[in-house]
Design a protein around this motif. Structure first.
Motif, short mmCIF file in Angstrom:
data_model
loop_
_atom_site.label_atom_id
_atom_site.label_comp_id
_atom_site.label_asym_id
_atom_site.label_seq_id
_atom_site.Cartn_x
_atom_site.Cartn_y
_atom_site.Cartn_z
N THR A 153 -35.00 89.89 3.92
CA THR A 153 -33.97 89.09 4.59
C THR A 153 -33.75 89.52 6.04
O THR A 153 -32.80 89.08 6.68
N ASP A 154 -34.64 90.36 6.56
CA ASP A 154 -34.49 90.86 7.93
C ASP A 154 -34.93 89.79 8.92
O ASP A 154 -36.12 89.57 9.14
N ILE A 155 -33.95 89.12 9.53
CA ILE A 155 -34.25 88.00 10.42
C ILE A 155 -34.72 88.44 11.80
O ILE A 155 -35.07 87.61 12.63
N THR A 156 -34.76 89.76 12.05
CA THR A 156 -35.22 90.25 13.36
C THR A 156 -36.74 90.40 13.42
O THR A 156 -37.30 90.50 14.50
N LYS A 157 -37.40 90.41 12.28
CA LYS A 157 -38.87 90.53 12.27
C LYS A 157 -39.48 89.20 12.69
O LYS A 157 -39.09 88.14 12.19
N PRO A 158 -40.46 89.22 13.60
CA PRO A 158 -41.05 87.96 14.06
C PRO A 158 -41.79 87.19 12.96
O PRO A 158 -41.69 85.99 12.86
N VAL A 159 -42.56 87.91 12.13
CA VAL A 159 -43.29 87.30 11.02
C VAL A 159 -43.32 88.31 9.88
O VAL A 159 -43.59 89.48 10.10
N ILE A 160 -43.06 87.82 8.69
CA ILE A 160 -43.21 88.64 7.49
C ILE A 160 -44.24 87.90 6.63
O ILE A 160 -43.94 86.87 6.03
N GLU A 161 -45.45 88.40 6.63
CA GLU A 161 -46.55 87.70 5.98
C GLU A 161 -46.84 88.29 4.60
O GLU A 161 -47.01 89.50 4.47
N TYR A 162 -46.89 87.43 3.61
CA TYR A 162 -47.18 87.83 2.24
C TYR A 162 -48.55 87.35 1.77
O TYR A 162 -48.97 87.68 0.67
N THR A 163 -49.23 86.55 2.55
CA THR A 163 -50.52 85.97 2.14
C THR A 163 -51.52 87.07 1.82
O THR A 163 -51.74 87.97 2.61
#
Length: 177
Positions: A153-163
């Motif tokens: 839920t950290d909205i400061t990260k530019p991209v959180i990729e799970y692929t």
């Protein structure tokens, strides 16, 4: 597949993660077939008779796959069923190990059960979070949904990729062999 075979790589996307996945698949198919990567938009015209194979990819937004993709499938399911074809879905639930197959991912399972097209190859991939790109409503709704699902839920990260790119590569390999 050989290089003479023409393949349609058709996708819908919200934040371009499905496009990134489709581009990766195209890279893996490179040299084995001639691929057209096309984003399905309201005014997109596709002549399926130009293709010997088709791979469709769609992402989920708020629990539903693209209405455009569903409409395309409903209009073309007979032709899709008569050619080599596959479908992959992209959603955040697929980041969980017990929800990352078409058989265990409720969204993909329900989608595939409701359409007349029966793709020979199916997969589901986890997507990515692009919190800074979302508008206020989407950012907060997606953050809330992720909080409920014990996700990031950290909205400061530019991209959180799970692929899982190795899984994408394996799917591409299955499609062309």
């Amino acid at each position: 597949m050989n290089s003479a075979i023409k393949v349609l790589l058709l996708y819908t996307t919200h934040e371009k993660q499905t496009f990134k996945i489709m581009q990766r698949i195209k890279t893996r198919l490179n040299g084995r077939c001639d691929c057209d990567v096309i984003e399905l938009l309201p005014d997109t015209k596709i002549d399926l008779t130009q293709y010997q194979a088709a791979l469709l990819g769609s992402s989920i937004r708020y629990g539903f796959y693209s209405k455009l993709m569903k409409k395309f499938i409903n209009k073309n399911y007979q032709q899709l069923n008569s050619m080599k074809s596959g479908f992959f879905g992209v959603n955040m639930v697929a980041r969980k190990p017990n929800k990352n197959t078409p058989e265990t991912n409720l969204y993909t399972k329900k989608f595939l059960a409701k359409i007349a097209w029966k793709p020979a190859f199916t997969a589901v991939f986890a997507g990515a979070l692009y919190y800074p790109q979302y508008n206020w409503f989407d950012r907060n709704m997606i953050r809330f949904i992720m909080w409920l699902g014990k996700g990031d839920t950290d909205i400061t990260k530019p991209v959180i990729e799970y692929t899982d790119w190795a899984k994408v590569d394996e799917f591409a390999k299955q499609f062309y062999t």
